[in-house]
Design a protein around this motif. Sequence first.
Motif, PDB file in Angstrom:
ATOM      1  N   PRO A 245      14.542  35.537   9.147  1.00 51.23           N
ATOM      2  CA  PRO A 245      14.295  35.437   9.827  1.00 51.23           C
ATOM      3  C   PRO A 245      14.540  35.859  11.244  1.00 51.23           C
ATOM      4  O   PRO A 245      15.738  36.105  11.257  1.00 51.23           O
ATOM      5  N   SER A 246      13.624  36.385  11.940  1.00 49.65           N
ATOM      6  CA  SER A 246      14.583  36.451  13.713  1.00 49.65           C
ATOM      7  C   SER A 246      14.932  35.693  13.967  1.00 49.65           C
ATOM      8  O   SER A 246      14.629  34.633  14.101  1.00 49.65           O
ATOM      9  N   GLU A 247      15.768  36.141  14.865  1.00 52.88           N
ATOM     10  CA  GLU A 247      16.710  35.257  15.685  1.00 52.88           C
ATOM     11  C   GLU A 247      16.957  35.448  17.073  1.00 52.88           C
ATOM     12  O   GLU A 247      16.991  36.977  17.870  1.00 52.88           O
ATOM     13  N   ILE A 248      17.078  34.371  18.386  1.00 57.41           N
ATOM     14  CA  ILE A 248      17.345  34.886  19.339  1.00 57.41           C
ATOM     15  C   ILE A 248      18.665  33.900  20.182  1.00 57.41           C
ATOM     16  O   ILE A 248      18.011  32.696  19.409  1.00 57.41           O
ATOM     17  N   ALA A 249      19.710  34.456  20.898  1.00 60.53           N
ATOM     18  CA  ALA A 249      20.283  33.273  21.342  1.00 60.53           C
ATOM     19  C   ALA A 249      20.431  33.891  22.607  1.00 60.53           C
ATOM     20  O   ALA A 249      20.225  34.888  22.900  1.00 60.53           O
ATOM     21  N   VAL A 250      20.656  32.820  23.601  1.00 60.98           N
ATOM     22  CA  VAL A 250      20.622  33.209  25.179  1.00 60.98           C
ATOM     23  C   VAL A 250      21.964  32.865  25.920  1.00 60.98           C
ATOM     24  O   VAL A 250      22.081  30.970  25.499  1.00 60.98           O
ATOM     25  N   ILE A 251      22.334  33.269  26.476  1.00 65.01           N
ATOM     26  CA  ILE A 251      24.129  32.617  26.872  1.00 65.01           C
ATOM     27  C   ILE A 251      23.461  32.902  27.820  1.00 65.01           C
ATOM     28  O   ILE A 251      23.548  33.774  29.006  1.00 65.01           O
ATOM     29  N   ALA A 252      23.773  30.754  29.041  1.00 69.07           N
ATOM     30  CA  ALA A 252      22.833  30.955  30.388  1.00 69.07           C
ATOM     31  C   ALA A 252      23.533  30.186  31.282  1.00 69.07           C
ATOM     32  O   ALA A 252      24.323  29.301  30.080  1.00 69.07           O
ATOM     33  N   ASP A 253      23.663  30.384  32.396  1.00 68.05           N
ATOM     34  CA  ASP A 253      24.108  29.232  32.957  1.00 68.05           C
ATOM     35  C   ASP A 253      23.523  29.006  34.295  1.00 68.05           C
ATOM     36  O   ASP A 253      22.786  29.441  34.077  1.00 68.05           O
ATOM     37  N   GLY A 254      24.251  28.441  35.169  1.00 68.29           N
ATOM     38  CA  GLY A 254      22.944  27.629  36.144  1.00 68.29           C
ATOM     39  C   GLY A 254      22.241  28.544  37.434  1.00 68.29           C
ATOM     40  O   GLY A 254      21.071  28.367  37.949  1.00 68.29           O
ATOM     41  N   THR A 255      22.581  29.968  37.025  1.00 70.62           N
ATOM     42  CA  THR A 255      22.211  30.866  37.906  1.00 70.62           C
ATOM     43  C   THR A 255      20.680  31.650  37.330  1.00 70.62           C
ATOM     44  O   THR A 255      19.948  32.110  37.492  1.00 70.62           O
ATOM     45  N   ALA A 256      20.156  30.938  35.742  1.00 74.66           N
ATOM     46  CA  ALA A 256      19.055  31.507  35.076  1.00 74.66           C
ATOM     47  C   ALA A 256      17.661  30.982  35.262  1.00 74.66           C
ATOM     48  O   ALA A 256      18.068  30.034  35.890  1.00 74.66           O
ATOM     49  N   ARG A 257      17.555  31.765  35.541  1.00 76.99           N
ATOM     50  CA  ARG A 257      15.506  30.719  35.155  1.00 76.99           C
ATOM     51  C   ARG A 257      14.934  30.718  33.702  1.00 76.99           C
ATOM     52  O   ARG A 257      14.975  31.186  33.565  1.00 76.99           O
ATOM     53  N   ALA A 258      14.779  28.623  34.248  1.00 78.39           N
ATOM     54  CA  ALA A 258      14.864  28.045  32.973  1.00 78.39           C
ATOM     55  C   ALA A 258      13.241  28.087  32.366  1.00 78.39           C
ATOM     56  O   ALA A 258      13.385  28.683  32.023  1.00 78.39           O
ATOM     57  N   ASP A 259      12.300  28.702  33.293  1.00 76.55           N
ATOM     58  CA  ASP A 259      11.544  29.421  32.518  1.00 76.55           C
ATOM     59  C   ASP A 259      11.211  31.080  32.263  1.00 76.55           C
ATOM     60  O   ASP A 259      10.847  31.410  31.411  1.00 76.55           O
TER      61      ASP A 259
END
Length: 439
Positions: A245-259
Amino acid sequence: MLSVTDLRAVDTATADLSSIIPRADVDVASMVPAITPIIDEVRERGAAALLDLAERFDGVRPASLRVPVEALAEALATLDPRVRAALEESIRRARLVHAAQVPAGSRVELGEGAVVENRWVPVGRVGLYVPGGRAVYPSSVVMNVVPAQAAGVGALAVTSPPQREHGGLPHPTVLAACALLGVDEVYAAGGAQAVAMLALGVRDDDGDGWLCAPVDLVTGPGNVYVAAAKRALQGTIGVDAEAGPSEIAVIADGTARADWVAADLISQSEHDPLAASVLITDSEEIVRDVLAAVEAQVPGSFHEEQIRTALTGPQSGILLVRDMEQALEVSDLYATEHLEIQTRDPDAVAARVRNAGAVFVGPHSPVPLGDYSAGSNHVLPTSGTARHSSGLNTVTFLRSQQVIRYTAEGLAGVAEGIEALAADEGLPAHGAAIALRSE
């Protein structure tokens, strides 16, 4: 909707995170016994078995296994012009990227009369599987065909499940994509039986020739039954991978746009109820805002029920980490299919990533870009196999072949050493074959 796991107090370098990191529970091995009778049916009854299996599993009996050339032409002629333009641009970009992947050969002179050449030879015939279950995947036609053509493969056969609503043909957009790429050998077959058809071949009605000749390699994503068939038939054929099955991981810090992060997590969850969407972040604020954005965006979405199933499953979740150092450790352990990096300095983070099928750098490089028109390939390693495997690429369709050219003088330079090694290994005939040429 997404569960949150706090890893900030965990020593990621030494802890066993196998039970903590989200992962879909897909057991390909357990499916092999289920698809073995299907493979046997195709082996014994050929085209008749494939038509019966299509009726059983796809709910329609194709008029013929091979899609008529006229159907390919009609599908292209009636294709929405906007979709055609998008496919043509996707093909153009993919051709540029995959042409650049063709490796150069080399010629190494090891001494007088001693030369070894390294050359790359394309696979002779390839079978390309295009899924056709929950969604339509003309993009997968592009991702399979373009690198095979860039490698110089001489014969391509595409297969995709027959569709009841299209009279037993594969989806017309899939057929149109084949026509755009110049592929006219297309079959209306899906599932494990399609892989068996490609691997074993199917004779025509009189048995004198091939309706579908056997292939050397099968590539392309599919469900767990397709993956099980690949496993069962590997050795008879080469395979690219057992796609899960397809997978996505996102590495985000406080500068990322949550939406934006939420939208990207949701986008992959509409592939499959087992699709995995994982956020890795060191920001409690982002955790809160992404959770709120997901709750705001999911209601009323086209695949709402499936998205909810995927996002609430054990394969999805949010991992809260101490810092970007720990985020990278967790990401490499997870070894995701698609990795997005939405941080203050995404290039610096991306430079340190080791395990991921494809890395999408910065907020304007979302995974759906790679699914369609980035120029990269979207057939990627899943289920942690990015630790040791690559995505589909031009080299997948090439074999490294060495050509050895030694003269009498070149052989004489190593004869004594070979005879000594052969004697040491207890293989005197090897040494004798060399000694005869030295007399």
